[in-house]
Design a protein around this motif. Structure first.
Motif, short mmCIF file in Angstrom:
data_model
loop_
_atom_site.label_atom_id
_atom_site.label_comp_id
_atom_site.label_asym_id
_atom_site.label_seq_id
_atom_site.Cartn_x
_atom_site.Cartn_y
_atom_site.Cartn_z
N ASP A 50 2.13 1.89 1.43
CA ASP A 50 0.77 1.35 1.24
C ASP A 50 0.35 0.61 2.52
N LEU A 51 -0.10 1.36 3.52
CA LEU A 51 -0.40 0.75 4.82
C LEU A 51 -1.52 -0.29 4.71
N ASP A 52 -2.55 0.03 3.90
CA ASP A 52 -3.66 -0.93 3.74
C ASP A 52 -3.15 -2.24 3.14
N GLY A 53 -2.34 -2.10 2.08
CA GLY A 53 -1.81 -3.28 1.39
C GLY A 53 -0.92 -4.11 2.31
N PHE A 57 -1.73 -7.91 3.66
CA PHE A 57 -0.77 -8.99 3.40
C PHE A 57 -0.39 -9.70 4.70
N ALA A 58 -0.08 -8.91 5.73
CA ALA A 58 0.34 -9.50 7.01
C ALA A 58 -0.77 -10.38 7.58
N LEU A 59 -2.02 -9.92 7.45
CA LEU A 59 -3.14 -10.70 7.98
C LEU A 59 -3.33 -11.98 7.17
N SER A 60 -3.29 -11.85 5.84
CA SER A 60 -3.59 -13.04 5.03
C SER A 60 -2.46 -14.07 5.12
N GLU A 61 -1.22 -13.62 5.27
CA GLU A 61 -0.09 -14.57 5.35
C GLU A 61 0.20 -14.99 6.79
N GLN A 62 -0.57 -14.45 7.72
CA GLN A 62 -0.34 -14.72 9.15
C GLN A 62 1.12 -14.48 9.55
N ILE A 63 1.56 -13.26 9.25
CA ILE A 63 2.94 -12.86 9.59
C ILE A 63 3.07 -12.76 11.11
N ILE A 78 1.73 3.31 10.72
CA ILE A 78 1.62 1.88 10.41
C ILE A 78 1.55 1.03 11.68
N VAL A 79 2.26 1.46 12.72
CA VAL A 79 2.29 0.66 13.95
C VAL A 79 0.93 0.69 14.64
N GLU A 84 -3.78 -2.22 16.24
CA GLU A 84 -5.25 -2.30 16.33
C GLU A 84 -5.76 -3.62 15.76
N ALA A 85 -5.05 -4.11 14.72
CA ALA A 85 -5.48 -5.35 14.07
C ALA A 85 -4.85 -6.58 14.73
N GLY A 86 -4.11 -6.37 15.82
CA GLY A 86 -3.52 -7.50 16.54
C GLY A 86 -2.31 -8.10 15.85
#
Ligand code: AMP
Ligand code: GLY
Length: 428
Positions: A50-53, A57-63, A78-79, A84-86
């Motif tokens: 689930d690449l979107d999920g 998650f990574a963005l919202s949790e600031q992984i 996925i990479v 692209e999203a930093g």
């Protein structure tokens, strides 16, 4: 640092276990994880596909760093999405992951760059394959491979014409391995011993890991159909220093250089599955990730901070990074569900896990497990990897099986000869 490990197998439990030792770590997540990762990380119910999920998650949790275990999300890009999203991530882009995603691409690539591998021909239709086989284009035994991801199971070693025609039917007509059956690769059969050789790469520099050997067949003596891997061991004596040097010069370096020249720089873990033939090492397959169960025997030998190495890879810069390895031997015995690699039952309660891990150098890595209340139950074909580390291979074997013998679930199966073939090398 907040780290997210993507995947749910023994490889991911081992990754999480090793990353957990880092002083840099502040919080560890595993998506979706298993009952083993739940003991040292927070499991997040997002599938590895689930690449979107995962990105949300990574963005919202600031992984701070995402480490991808399995090949499917890497091949699916996925990479590329994370970059692209930093979002810092370890692994190859989709363009580079084709080294595993397409056997035809990998074989053509090796030909272009003079990397030693078996002779081969790719077919786009069953008629073409059948005609070439019947015309005597190949010698037997012959290896036929479905072109794509088939979890280590889409490969047939065919002793004669009849068996090879059956394999064509299974792969290309019946599509037993789904879309990977649209192309078939026929390959010269190579004789020798198999070795798994993995490196950390930043696109130009490759840092080698210690060598290991997998046991792919389901039954003792390497009999029966191939599985994802029934056990592995790692020790330095698997490769003589000159073999190691040859692998680096003839296989790893030209691969990293060739990928860069072709505009697909290879950052991430590169796994070369090798046959050590009388003419030197030849590539059986490339994987674009850590091996499973090789990870379970290689990562325990890292004495350096793995997280630092992974972080350097995500920044495409391994310059100055040094990795220290233990000289110990490590053995991992995979405990599977009866019936694997075909159908098997799930939901069996597992007992003895704590007792098996009482020895401080024995680690029980979970693969197909789930928590049910306060119980651990089976949820996959490969259930556990009971792993022991010791100064000699003989000791590591004995300890790993002592661990296995303390564990029980209905229909539990394991090979009893894991690493036995390494004893000959150790005594050399
Ligand atoms: P692969 O997924 O391509 O690595 O193939 C799975 C397994 O099939 C390998 O680990 C080998 O045991 C066997 N195999 C694959 N290709 C060959 C070959 N050309 N010669 C002999 N055995 C092979
Ligand atoms: N153990 C073989 C693999 O990970 O592909």
């Amino acid at each position: 640092m907040k780290v997210l490990v993507v995947g749910s197998g023994g490889r991911e439990h081992t990754l999480a276990w090793q990353v957990k030792k880092s002083r840099e770590l502040s919080k560890l997540y595993c998506a979706p994880g298993n009952a083993g990762t739940a003991q040292l990380a927070t499991n997040v119910p997002i599938s590895a596909d689930d690449l979107d999920g995962l990105l949300a998650f990574a963005l919202s949790e600031q992984i701070d760093l995402t480490v991808v275990g399995p090949e499917a999300p890497l091949v699916a890009g996925i990479v590329d999405r994370f970059r692209e999203a930093g979002q810092p991530v370890v692994g190859p882009t989709a363009a580079a992951a084709l080294l595993e995603g397409s056997k035809a691409f990998a074989k053509d690539f090796m030909k272009r760059h003079g990397i030693p591998t078996a002779d081969y021909q790719a077919f786009d239709s069953p008629e073409e394959a059948e005609a070439a086989l019947k015309n005597g284009r190949f010698q037997f035994p012959l290896v036929l491979k479905a072109d794509g991801l088939a979890a280590g199971k889409g490969v047939f070693v065919c002793p004669d014409l009849e068996e090879s025609l059956k394999a064509v039917t299974l792969v290309m007509r019946e599509r037993k391995f789904g879309a990977s059956g649209s192309q078939l690769v026929a390959e010269e059969f190579l004789e020798g011993e198999e070795t798994s050789f993995m490196v950390f790469s930043d696109g130009s520099l490759a840092l080698p890991m210690v060598p290991s050997q997998d046991h792919k067949a389901i039954y003792e003596g390497d009999q029966g159909p191939n599985t994802g891997g029934m056990g592995a061991y790692s020790m330095d004596a698997i490769l003589a220093p000159q073999d190691r040097q040859q692998i680096l010069e003839q296989i790893i370096d030209p691969t990293i250089r060739g990928m860069s020249e072709e505009g697909r720089p290879y950052c991430g873990i590169l796994y070369a599955g090798l046959m050590m033939t009388s003419q030197g090492p030849k590539v059986l397959e490339f994987n674009v990730r850590l091996g499973d169960p090789e990870t379970q025997v290689v990562l325990p030998r890292i004495k350096s901070d793995l997280l630092t190495v992974l972080q350097a890879m995500a920044m495409d810069n391994l310059k100055g990074v040094e990795i220290e390895w233990s000289e110990d031997a490590v053995v991992c015995v995979v405990v599977a569900s009866e019936g694997y690699p075909n159908s098997y039952e799930q939901g069996k309660e597992i007992s003895g896990l704590d007792m098996a891990a009482e020895d401080q150098n024995t680690f029980v890595f979970h693969a197909g497990t789930d928590s049910k209340g306060d119980k651990t139950v089976t949820s996959g074909g490969r259930v556990l990897g009971v792993t022991s580390q010791a100064p000699s291979l003989q000791k590591a074997i004995v300890k790993a099986y002592e661990g296995v013998n303390k564990i029980h679930f209905e229909g539990m199966y394991c090979r009893r000869d894991i690493a036995a073939k390494g004893l000959r090398k150790e005594s050399r």
